[in-house]
Write a protein that holds these residues in place. Structure first.
Motif, PDB file in Angstrom:
ATOM      1  N   LEU A 180      39.975  53.334  32.154  1.00  0.00           N
ATOM      2  CA  LEU A 180      39.495  54.087  33.169  1.00  0.00           C
ATOM      3  C   LEU A 180      40.332  53.638  34.549  1.00  0.00           C
ATOM      4  O   LEU A 180      40.881  52.645  34.642  1.00  0.00           O
ATOM      5  CB  LEU A 180      37.901  53.629  33.399  1.00  0.00           C
ATOM      6  CG  LEU A 180      36.992  53.809  32.535  1.00  0.00           C
ATOM      7  CD1 LEU A 180      35.450  53.417  32.687  1.00  0.00           C
ATOM      8  CD2 LEU A 180      36.983  55.355  31.729  1.00  0.00           C
ATOM      9  N   VAL A 181      40.531  54.965  35.261  1.00  0.00           N
ATOM     10  CA  VAL A 181      41.077  55.005  36.478  1.00  0.00           C
ATOM     11  C   VAL A 181      40.322  54.190  37.439  1.00  0.00           C
ATOM     12  O   VAL A 181      39.222  54.821  37.880  1.00  0.00           O
ATOM     13  CB  VAL A 181      41.801  56.128  37.007  1.00  0.00           C
ATOM     14  CG1 VAL A 181      42.493  56.188  38.352  1.00  0.00           C
ATOM     15  CG2 VAL A 181      42.707  56.637  35.677  1.00  0.00           C
ATOM     16  N   GLY A 182      40.594  53.209  38.211  1.00  0.00           N
ATOM     17  CA  GLY A 182      39.567  52.688  39.188  1.00  0.00           C
ATOM     18  C   GLY A 182      40.696  52.484  40.580  1.00  0.00           C
ATOM     19  O   GLY A 182      41.505  53.043  40.640  1.00  0.00           O
ATOM     20  N   PRO A 183      39.830  51.982  41.551  1.00  0.00           N
ATOM     21  CA  PRO A 183      40.608  51.723  42.941  1.00  0.00           C
ATOM     22  C   PRO A 183      41.793  50.864  42.822  1.00  0.00           C
ATOM     23  O   PRO A 183      41.806  50.095  41.925  1.00  0.00           O
ATOM     24  CB  PRO A 183      39.529  51.288  43.756  1.00  0.00           C
ATOM     25  CG  PRO A 183      38.497  50.518  42.865  1.00  0.00           C
ATOM     26  CD  PRO A 183      38.616  51.325  41.396  1.00  0.00           C
ATOM     27  N   PRO A 184      42.347  50.588  44.055  1.00  0.00           N
ATOM     28  CA  PRO A 184      43.648  49.603  43.915  1.00  0.00           C
ATOM     29  C   PRO A 184      43.068  48.314  43.597  1.00  0.00           C
ATOM     30  O   PRO A 184      42.115  47.821  44.231  1.00  0.00           O
ATOM     31  CB  PRO A 184      44.268  49.874  45.345  1.00  0.00           C
ATOM     32  CG  PRO A 184      43.938  51.229  45.823  1.00  0.00           C
ATOM     33  CD  PRO A 184      42.559  51.444  44.926  1.00  0.00           C
ATOM     34  N   GLY A 185      43.709  47.723  42.804  1.00  0.00           N
ATOM     35  CA  GLY A 185      43.306  46.246  42.431  1.00  0.00           C
ATOM     36  C   GLY A 185      42.122  46.126  41.277  1.00  0.00           C
ATOM     37  O   GLY A 185      41.968  45.304  40.767  1.00  0.00           O
ATOM     38  N   GLY A 186      41.719  47.494  40.792  1.00  0.00           N
ATOM     39  CA  GLY A 186      40.663  47.602  39.991  1.00  0.00           C
ATOM     40  C   GLY A 186      39.287  47.332  40.257  1.00  0.00           C
ATOM     41  O   GLY A 186      38.746  47.488  41.347  1.00  0.00           O
ATOM     42  N   TRP A 187      38.386  46.864  39.315  1.00  0.00           N
ATOM     43  CA  TRP A 187      37.101  46.636  39.415  1.00  0.00           C
ATOM     44  C   TRP A 187      36.764  45.361  40.307  1.00  0.00           C
ATOM     45  O   TRP A 187      37.612  44.418  40.109  1.00  0.00           O
ATOM     46  CB  TRP A 187      36.494  46.586  38.108  1.00  0.00           C
ATOM     47  CG  TRP A 187      35.800  47.942  37.761  1.00  0.00           C
ATOM     48  CD1 TRP A 187      34.577  48.354  37.883  1.00  0.00           C
ATOM     49  CD2 TRP A 187      36.543  49.184  37.422  1.00  0.00           C
ATOM     50  NE1 TRP A 187      34.521  49.688  37.392  1.00  0.00           N
ATOM     51  CE2 TRP A 187      35.473  50.065  37.324  1.00  0.00           C
ATOM     52  CE3 TRP A 187      37.899  49.340  37.111  1.00  0.00           C
ATOM     53  CZ2 TRP A 187      36.094  51.626  36.908  1.00  0.00           C
ATOM     54  CZ3 TRP A 187      38.037  50.657  36.844  1.00  0.00           C
ATOM     55  CH2 TRP A 187      37.249  51.700  36.467  1.00  0.00           C
ATOM     56  N   PRO A 188      35.562  45.204  40.830  1.00  0.00           N
ATOM     57  CA  PRO A 188      35.562  44.139  42.044  1.00  0.00           C
ATOM     58  C   PRO A 188      35.028  42.864  41.498  1.00  0.00           C
ATOM     59  O   PRO A 188      35.125  42.059  42.158  1.00  0.00           O
ATOM     60  CB  PRO A 188      34.503  44.771  42.763  1.00  0.00           C
ATOM     61  CG  PRO A 188      33.719  45.655  41.900  1.00  0.00           C
ATOM     62  CD  PRO A 188      34.516  46.180  40.943  1.00  0.00           C
ATOM     63  N   ILE A 189      34.918  42.783  40.307  1.00  0.00           N
ATOM     64  CA  ILE A 189      34.889  41.378  39.664  1.00  0.00           C
ATOM     65  C   ILE A 189      35.603  41.368  37.996  1.00  0.00           C
ATOM     66  O   ILE A 189      35.654  42.356  37.517  1.00  0.00           O
ATOM     67  CB  ILE A 189      33.166  41.150  39.391  1.00  0.00           C
ATOM     68  CG1 ILE A 189      32.967  39.638  38.765  1.00  0.00           C
ATOM     69  CG2 ILE A 189      32.486  42.165  38.559  1.00  0.00           C
ATOM     70  CD1 ILE A 189      31.457  39.243  38.779  1.00  0.00           C
ATOM     71  N   ASP A 190      35.921  40.348  37.739  1.00  0.00           N
ATOM     72  CA  ASP A 190      36.590  40.019  36.425  1.00  0.00           C
ATOM     73  C   ASP A 190      35.679  39.065  35.529  1.00  0.00           C
ATOM     74  O   ASP A 190      36.043  37.994  35.430  1.00  0.00           O
ATOM     75  CB  ASP A 190      38.068  39.253  36.500  1.00  0.00           C
ATOM     76  CG  ASP A 190      37.971  38.314  37.387  1.00  0.00           C
ATOM     77  OD1 ASP A 190      37.101  37.826  38.086  1.00  0.00           O
ATOM     78  OD2 ASP A 190      39.179  37.527  37.484  1.00  0.00           O
ATOM     79  N   PRO A 191      34.430  39.770  35.091  1.00  0.00           N
ATOM     80  CA  PRO A 191      33.557  39.359  34.140  1.00  0.00           C
ATOM     81  C   PRO A 191      33.853  38.576  33.067  1.00  0.00           C
ATOM     82  O   PRO A 191      34.605  38.936  32.262  1.00  0.00           O
ATOM     83  CB  PRO A 191      32.443  40.082  34.160  1.00  0.00           C
ATOM     84  CG  PRO A 191      32.855  41.380  34.064  1.00  0.00           C
ATOM     85  CD  PRO A 191      34.344  41.249  35.035  1.00  0.00           C
ATOM     86  N   THR A 192      33.529  37.200  32.835  1.00  0.00           N
ATOM     87  CA  THR A 192      33.661  36.559  31.308  1.00  0.00           C
ATOM     88  C   THR A 192      32.423  36.607  30.679  1.00  0.00           C
ATOM     89  O   THR A 192      32.344  36.144  29.749  1.00  0.00           O
ATOM     90  CB  THR A 192      34.306  35.257  31.295  1.00  0.00           C
ATOM     91  OG1 THR A 192      33.594  34.285  32.525  1.00  0.00           O
ATOM     92  CG2 THR A 192      35.801  35.281  32.003  1.00  0.00           C
ATOM     93  N   SER A 193      31.308  37.078  31.349  1.00  0.00           N
ATOM     94  CA  SER A 193      30.069  37.180  30.678  1.00  0.00           C
ATOM     95  C   SER A 193      29.213  38.250  31.358  1.00  0.00           C
ATOM     96  O   SER A 193      29.431  38.523  32.340  1.00  0.00           O
ATOM     97  CB  SER A 193      29.411  35.607  30.790  1.00  0.00           C
ATOM     98  OG  SER A 193      28.281  35.635  29.642  1.00  0.00           O
ATOM     99  N   ILE A 194      28.287  38.715  30.491  1.00  0.00           N
ATOM    100  CA  ILE A 194      27.176  39.637  30.850  1.00  0.00           C
ATOM    101  C   ILE A 194      25.954  39.484  30.442  1.00  0.00           C
ATOM    102  O   ILE A 194      25.827  39.224  29.261  1.00  0.00           O
ATOM    103  CB  ILE A 194      27.712  41.149  30.705  1.00  0.00           C
ATOM    104  CG1 ILE A 194      29.220  41.660  31.512  1.00  0.00           C
ATOM    105  CG2 ILE A 194      26.842  42.340  31.222  1.00  0.00           C
ATOM    106  CD1 ILE A 194      29.755  42.941  30.842  1.00  0.00           C
ATOM    107  N   VAL A 195      24.925  39.415  31.391  1.00  0.00           N
ATOM    108  CA  VAL A 195      23.708  39.389  30.729  1.00  0.00           C
ATOM    109  C   VAL A 195      22.921  41.015  31.264  1.00  0.00           C
ATOM    110  O   VAL A 195      22.983  41.212  32.473  1.00  0.00           O
ATOM    111  CB  VAL A 195      22.803  38.399  31.582  1.00  0.00           C
ATOM    112  CG1 VAL A 195      21.244  38.443  31.222  1.00  0.00           C
ATOM    113  CG2 VAL A 195      23.285  37.153  30.759  1.00  0.00           C
ATOM    114  N   ALA A 196      22.283  41.613  30.362  1.00  0.00           N
ATOM    115  CA  ALA A 196      21.491  42.729  30.395  1.00  0.00           C
ATOM    116  C   ALA A 196      19.965  42.401  30.750  1.00  0.00           C
ATOM    117  O   ALA A 196      19.463  41.709  29.988  1.00  0.00           O
ATOM    118  CB  ALA A 196      21.691  43.688  29.561  1.00  0.00           C
ATOM    119  N   ASP A 197      19.499  42.771  31.701  1.00  0.00           N
ATOM    120  CA  ASP A 197      17.996  42.374  32.003  1.00  0.00           C
ATOM    121  C   ASP A 197      17.687  43.697  32.819  1.00  0.00           C
ATOM    122  O   ASP A 197      17.732  44.105  33.984  1.00  0.00           O
ATOM    123  CB  ASP A 197      17.952  41.284  33.042  1.00  0.00           C
ATOM    124  CG  ASP A 197      16.583  40.984  33.692  1.00  0.00           C
ATOM    125  OD1 ASP A 197      15.802  41.445  32.649  1.00  0.00           O
ATOM    126  OD2 ASP A 197      16.566  40.243  34.513  1.00  0.00           O
ATOM    127  N   GLY A 198      16.679  44.448  32.132  1.00  0.00           N
ATOM    128  CA  GLY A 198      16.009  45.644  32.504  1.00  0.00           C
ATOM    129  C   GLY A 198      17.024  46.735  32.842  1.00  0.00           C
ATOM    130  O   GLY A 198      17.890  46.850  32.238  1.00  0.00           O
TER     131      GLY A 198
END
Length: 373
Positions: A180-198
């Protein structure tokens, strides 16, 4: 997998406990170290060495994503015969497949060799640009994968620099992925883990909150509504805990505060049903190069407390005849946990001091006990 209580239901319970006395911590009882994960699936895909092993739960199993992957075959004496490399690869582990080494099913090209789920763009130099997979998530019919934009700056394991974060999406978990095309520098976090909650996705990453000159690194937490994952401006960041333990969320990463300290390289978070808490696994730093630390929290934003006994650290044993420079990329793999048992299964990567000594992720199973009250 047991359902996780919604985090909003945990806040009043957790805070009521805090007002009386700190909750006792679950205990580490044992750590059993197992060999590298390389198995028949890797041989079939001509994978010799790789690092990463970040897990993403998907329908029917779990995706494992890897960074730099060295390809080739083995000679009769076991010596590697290199044929190429990829900066990212992917494998699938079917649900219920808990044997070790895991029987990973690699994404492969028409030639049978491990293929890259993320492709370079036409204006990116194959000699200079790497795409390192980060955390992923499946949302309905779409799969998403964050990745690091990496520029090669020289030879050796430290010859690189991160220049941004991207997000890619696919109609199928194994791709093909569209960046996907994002802003300069890309997305605001470089996550190494994701937890889905609600309705929320909670994303976890290390961050040098105090600048590169200070030897400190903390835990950055972001959240975004699942339906807004493609909108960088929709992400919010952990801004600390209020007087009653409720989290504050701020609009910019610059205003964020660390949810925990001593979080280097990568951070892995899962909800563990057998100990009824979130588990945070982090890797070592150069002051403690062979350590892994486990922490726990009732809510995905903390506060994070170490597992007992002591500070939640345990040491990775040295390999015979080798010296370890750093243990990194420690990842929790609940898909490998033993059902009904208080055990966490982790992979970790090892950087050896010996030049060009490639390795594969290794496995450790850690026994846990309920807190002593």
């Amino acid at each position: 997998m047991a359902a996780m209580p919604h985090a909003s239901l945990l806040v009043p319970l957790f805070c009521a406990a805090c007002s009386v006395a700190p909750e006792p911590s679950p205990q580490i009882t044992a750590a059993t170290f197992l060999p590298e994960i390389a198995g028949e699936g890797a041989r079939e895909a001509q994978v010799l060495y790789q690092d990463g092993a970040l897990p993403t739960p998907v329908a029917g199993g779990t995706l494992w994503t890897f960074g730099d992957t060295f390809l080739g075959t083995r000679r009769a004496d076991g010596a590697p015969a290199y044929t190429g490399n990829r900066s990212n690869t992917m494998a699938f582990l079917p649900e219920g497949a808990r044997e070790l080494p895991p029987r990973l099913q690699y994404l492969r090209g028409g030639d049978g060799v491990a293929a890259a789920p993320l492709a370079l763009l036409a204006d990116e130099d194959v000699e200079k640009r790497r795409l390192w997979p980060l955390a992923g998530v499946q949302l309905g019919a779409r799969s998403y994968l964050y990745y690091g934009l990496i520029d090669v700056t020289g030879p050796g394991p430290w010859g690189f620099r991160a220049v941004g974060t991207g997000l890619a999406t696919a109609a199928q978990p194994c791709g093909p992925y569209q960046r996907l095309v994002g802003p300069p520098g890309g997305w605001p976090i470089d996550p190494t883990s994701i937890v889905a909650d609600g309705p929320w996705l909670y994303l976890f990453a290390p961050r040098r909150f105090w600048g590169e000159q200070e030897f400190r690194s903390g835990l950055l937490i972001a959240r975004v509504a699942a339906e807004a994952i493609e909108q960088p401006a929709a992400y919010e960041f952990f801004g600390g805990l209020g007087a009653e333990g409720a989290p504050r969320w701020v609009a910019t990463v610059e205003a964020a505060v660390p949810a925990a300290e001593e979080v280097w390289g990568q951070a892995s978070v899962v909800w563990h049903p057998e100990v009824s808490c979130h588990v945070l696994a982090t890797s070592s730093h150069f002051g403690r190069p062979r350590g892994i630390q486990l922490r726990w929290s009732a809510a995905p934003w903390g506060p994070w407390q170490p597992f007992g006994p002591g500070d939640g650290w345990f040491e990775v044993p040295e390999r015979a005849g080798e010296r370890t420079q750093l243990v990194y990329c420690t990842m929790l793999h609940p898909e490998l946990d033993l059902p009904g048992e208080r055990v966490v299964t982790l992979t970790f990567c090892r950087l050896l001091e010996r030049a060009w000594a490639f390795t594969n992720p290794e496995v450790v199973r850690v026994g846990l006990a309920a807190p002593e009250r």
